[in-house]
Design a protein around this motif. Structure first.
Motif, PDB file in Angstrom:
ATOM      1  N   ALA A 167       0.829  -1.200   0.000  1.00 30.32           N
ATOM      2  CA  ALA A 167       0.000   0.000   0.000  1.00 30.32           C
ATOM      3  C   ALA A 167       0.865   1.253   0.000  1.00 30.32           C
ATOM      4  CB  ALA A 167      -0.937   0.002   1.203  1.00 30.32           C
ATOM      5  N   ALA A 168       1.980   1.198   0.727  1.00 30.20           N
ATOM      6  CA  ALA A 168       2.885   2.341   0.769  1.00 30.20           C
ATOM      7  C   ALA A 168       3.513   2.588  -0.596  1.00 30.20           C
ATOM      8  CB  ALA A 168       3.966   2.118   1.822  1.00 30.20           C
ATOM      9  N   LEU A 169       3.864   1.495  -1.292  1.00 31.44           N
ATOM     10  CA  LEU A 169       4.413   1.648  -2.640  1.00 31.44           C
ATOM     11  C   LEU A 169       3.384   2.262  -3.579  1.00 31.44           C
ATOM     12  CD1 LEU A 169       6.514  -1.544  -3.472  1.00 31.44           C
ATOM     13  CD2 LEU A 169       7.330   0.798  -3.230  1.00 31.44           C
ATOM     14  N   ASP A 170       2.155   1.818  -3.475  1.00 28.08           N
ATOM     15  CA  ASP A 170       1.101   2.387  -4.310  1.00 28.08           C
ATOM     16  C   ASP A 170       0.910   3.867  -4.000  1.00 28.08           C
ATOM     17  OD1 ASP A 170       0.655  -0.024  -5.552  1.00 28.08           O
ATOM     18  OD2 ASP A 170      -1.016  -0.604  -4.237  1.00 28.08           O
ATOM     19  N   ARG A 171       0.987   4.199  -2.729  1.00 26.82           N
ATOM     20  CA  ARG A 171       0.852   5.595  -2.319  1.00 26.82           C
ATOM     21  C   ARG A 171       1.963   6.444  -2.922  1.00 26.82           C
ATOM     22  NH1 ARG A 171       2.282   7.662   3.558  1.00 26.82           N
ATOM     23  NH2 ARG A 171       1.731   9.872   3.336  1.00 26.82           N
ATOM     24  N   LEU A 172       3.175   5.918  -2.911  1.00 33.21           N
ATOM     25  CA  LEU A 172       4.309   6.643  -3.472  1.00 33.21           C
ATOM     26  C   LEU A 172       4.194   6.731  -4.991  1.00 33.21           C
ATOM     27  CD1 LEU A 172       7.055   7.997  -2.974  1.00 33.21           C
ATOM     28  CD2 LEU A 172       8.102   5.728  -3.024  1.00 33.21           C
ATOM     29  N   ARG A 173       3.773   5.636  -5.599  1.00 35.30           N
ATOM     30  CA  ARG A 173       3.668   5.584  -7.063  1.00 35.30           C
ATOM     31  C   ARG A 173       2.647   6.589  -7.591  1.00 35.30           C
ATOM     32  NH1 ARG A 173       2.739   0.666  -7.146  1.00 35.30           N
ATOM     33  NH2 ARG A 173       4.853  -0.115  -7.488  1.00 35.30           N
ATOM     34  N   THR A 174       1.560   6.789  -6.849  1.00 34.60           N
ATOM     35  CA  THR A 174       0.475   7.644  -7.317  1.00 34.60           C
ATOM     36  C   THR A 174       0.540   9.067  -6.756  1.00 34.60           C
ATOM     37  OG1 THR A 174      -0.973   6.870  -5.518  1.00 34.60           O
ATOM     38  CG2 THR A 174      -1.048   5.654  -7.610  1.00 34.60           C
ATOM     39  N   ALA A 175       1.563   9.363  -5.957  1.00 36.49           N
ATOM     40  CA  ALA A 175       1.665  10.699  -5.359  1.00 36.49           C
ATOM     41  C   ALA A 175       1.893  11.749  -6.434  1.00 36.49           C
ATOM     42  CB  ALA A 175       2.804  10.736  -4.355  1.00 36.49           C
ATOM     43  N   PRO A 176       1.176  12.877  -6.372  1.00 37.14           N
ATOM     44  CA  PRO A 176       1.444  13.980  -7.299  1.00 37.14           C
ATOM     45  C   PRO A 176       2.878  14.461  -7.131  1.00 37.14           C
ATOM     46  CG  PRO A 176      -0.613  14.330  -6.096  1.00 37.14           C
ATOM     47  CD  PRO A 176       0.081  13.178  -5.433  1.00 37.14           C
ATOM     48  N   ASP A 177       3.432  15.046  -8.180  1.00 35.77           N
ATOM     49  CA  ASP A 177       4.822  15.499  -8.125  1.00 35.77           C
ATOM     50  C   ASP A 177       5.081  16.408  -6.933  1.00 35.77           C
ATOM     51  OD1 ASP A 177       5.405  14.055 -10.374  1.00 35.77           O
ATOM     52  OD2 ASP A 177       5.271  15.754 -11.759  1.00 35.77           O
ATOM     53  N   ALA A 178       4.122  17.252  -6.618  1.00 36.35           N
ATOM     54  CA  ALA A 178       4.322  18.193  -5.517  1.00 36.35           C
ATOM     55  C   ALA A 178       4.399  17.507  -4.162  1.00 36.35           C
ATOM     56  CB  ALA A 178       3.194  19.227  -5.508  1.00 36.35           C
ATOM     57  N   ASP A 179       3.901  16.254  -4.076  1.00 42.22           N
ATOM     58  CA  ASP A 179       3.857  15.553  -2.792  1.00 42.22           C
ATOM     59  C   ASP A 179       4.875  14.423  -2.678  1.00 42.22           C
ATOM     60  OD1 ASP A 179       1.740  17.158  -2.021  1.00 42.22           O
ATOM     61  OD2 ASP A 179       0.224  15.719  -2.721  1.00 42.22           O
ATOM     62  N   VAL A 180       5.638  14.174  -3.727  1.00 41.57           N
ATOM     63  CA  VAL A 180       6.539  13.017  -3.734  1.00 41.57           C
ATOM     64  C   VAL A 180       7.549  13.075  -2.598  1.00 41.57           C
ATOM     65  CG1 VAL A 180       8.415  11.896  -4.983  1.00 41.57           C
ATOM     66  CG2 VAL A 180       6.300  12.432  -6.170  1.00 41.57           C
ATOM     67  N   ASP A 181       8.168  14.220  -2.373  1.00 39.07           N
ATOM     68  CA  ASP A 181       9.181  14.314  -1.324  1.00 39.07           C
ATOM     69  C   ASP A 181       8.586  13.965   0.042  1.00 39.07           C
ATOM     70  OD1 ASP A 181      10.773  15.155  -3.372  1.00 39.07           O
ATOM     71  OD2 ASP A 181      11.343  17.063  -2.469  1.00 39.07           O
ATOM     72  N   ARG A 182       7.430  14.544   0.338  1.00 35.07           N
ATOM     73  CA  ARG A 182       6.800  14.283   1.635  1.00 35.07           C
ATOM     74  C   ARG A 182       6.411  12.817   1.776  1.00 35.07           C
ATOM     75  NH1 ARG A 182       1.730  13.572   2.845  1.00 35.07           N
ATOM     76  NH2 ARG A 182       1.016  14.385   0.825  1.00 35.07           N
ATOM     77  N   VAL A 183       5.807  12.249   0.745  1.00 33.75           N
ATOM     78  CA  VAL A 183       5.382  10.852   0.806  1.00 33.75           C
ATOM     79  C   VAL A 183       6.593   9.927   0.915  1.00 33.75           C
ATOM     80  CG1 VAL A 183       4.204   8.998  -0.431  1.00 33.75           C
ATOM     81  CG2 VAL A 183       3.234  11.303  -0.421  1.00 33.75           C
ATOM     82  N   LEU A 184       7.651  10.206   0.174  1.00 33.66           N
ATOM     83  CA  LEU A 184       8.855   9.375   0.260  1.00 33.66           C
ATOM     84  C   LEU A 184       9.445   9.413   1.655  1.00 33.66           C
ATOM     85  CD1 LEU A 184      11.094   7.633  -0.946  1.00 33.66           C
ATOM     86  CD2 LEU A 184      12.219   9.749  -1.716  1.00 33.66           C
ATOM     87  N   ARG A 185       9.510  10.585   2.258  1.00 30.03           N
ATOM     88  CA  ARG A 185      10.046  10.676   3.620  1.00 30.03           C
ATOM     89  C   ARG A 185       9.222   9.829   4.582  1.00 30.03           C
ATOM     90  NH1 ARG A 185      11.178  16.197   2.193  1.00 30.03           N
ATOM     91  NH2 ARG A 185       9.160  16.906   2.988  1.00 30.03           N
TER      92      ARG A 185
END
Length: 204
Positions: free
Chosen positions: A136-154
């Motif tokens: 689920a975390a991978l899916d969340r990261l995969r679908t994160a908008p560009d503006a949110d990628v850094d926050r989601v990756l952290r």
């Protein structure tokens, strides 16, 4: 001489400590210990013999299970960082995840070389470790908008590395093979330091 930022210093320490770990040797006293002042240690070894089998101390079933589980965990770590690395915007976060990738790729080669391929424990070593609760975390990261990628990756990587630190800390008290226990100690230290960096990266 260019100034080194605190983050750059910590990342350099993480990589240096990992490189200093070296391949396992035939006596426990020869296994390098992490420097007391270092914020992060790792069991990563270079390509020269780092994946050779452990000799000397017997490896118990719990040692094999730990190594096998950690192999799967590190494989998932590499999936996480490689999935996001081309989209990361923050330079400090990009530097940190590159260090995580390099360290865990080296550790992975070492652990695979230590695992038995026959005899007692081989079936545990061959166990498939897809999932690890991170799909689920991978899916969340995969679908994160560009503006949110850094926050989601952290967030995703910090949670993932915290679980590795907890697993490694637990193994220190139950493992039998001293080299594997030393590996667990260094993993606990390095992942804990990475979590602290991830939680601090990108904050004012």
């Amino acid at each position: 001489m260019p100034r080194r930022t605190p983050l750059a210093s910590l990342v350099a320490a993480l990589l240096l400590t990992g490189a200093c770990a070296g391949p396992p040797t035939s006596t426990p006293s020869a296994v390098p210990q992490p420097a007391p002042a270092s914020p992060a240690g790792s069991a990563a070894a270079g390509s020269a013999g780092g994946g050779s089998p452990i000799e000397g101390d017997p490896m118990s079933g719990i040692d094999v299970v730990f190594l096998s589980t950690m192999v799967g965990h590190s494989e998932r770590t590499l999936q996480i960082v490689r999935l996001a690395r081309d989209r990361v915007r923050d330079d400090a976060l990009r530097t940190l995840t590159a260090a995580v990738e390099a360290t865990e790729a080296d550790e992975l080669a070492v652990m695979r070389g230590w695992l038995p391929t026959s005899g007692p424990g081989a079936s545990a070593a061959a166990h498939h470790h897809d999932g690890h609760g991170d799909d689920a975390a991978l899916d969340r990261l995969r679908t994160a908008p560009d503006a949110d990628v850094d926050r989601v990756l952290r967030e995703v990587l910090a949670d993932h590395q915290r679980s590795a630190a907890d697993l490694a800390q637990s193994h220190v008290g139950v493992g039998r093979n001293e080299r594997v226990r030393d590996l667990a100690r260094r993993i606990e230290q390095s992942r804990t330091a990475e979590v602290e960096l991830l939680r601090g990266t990108g904050t004012p």
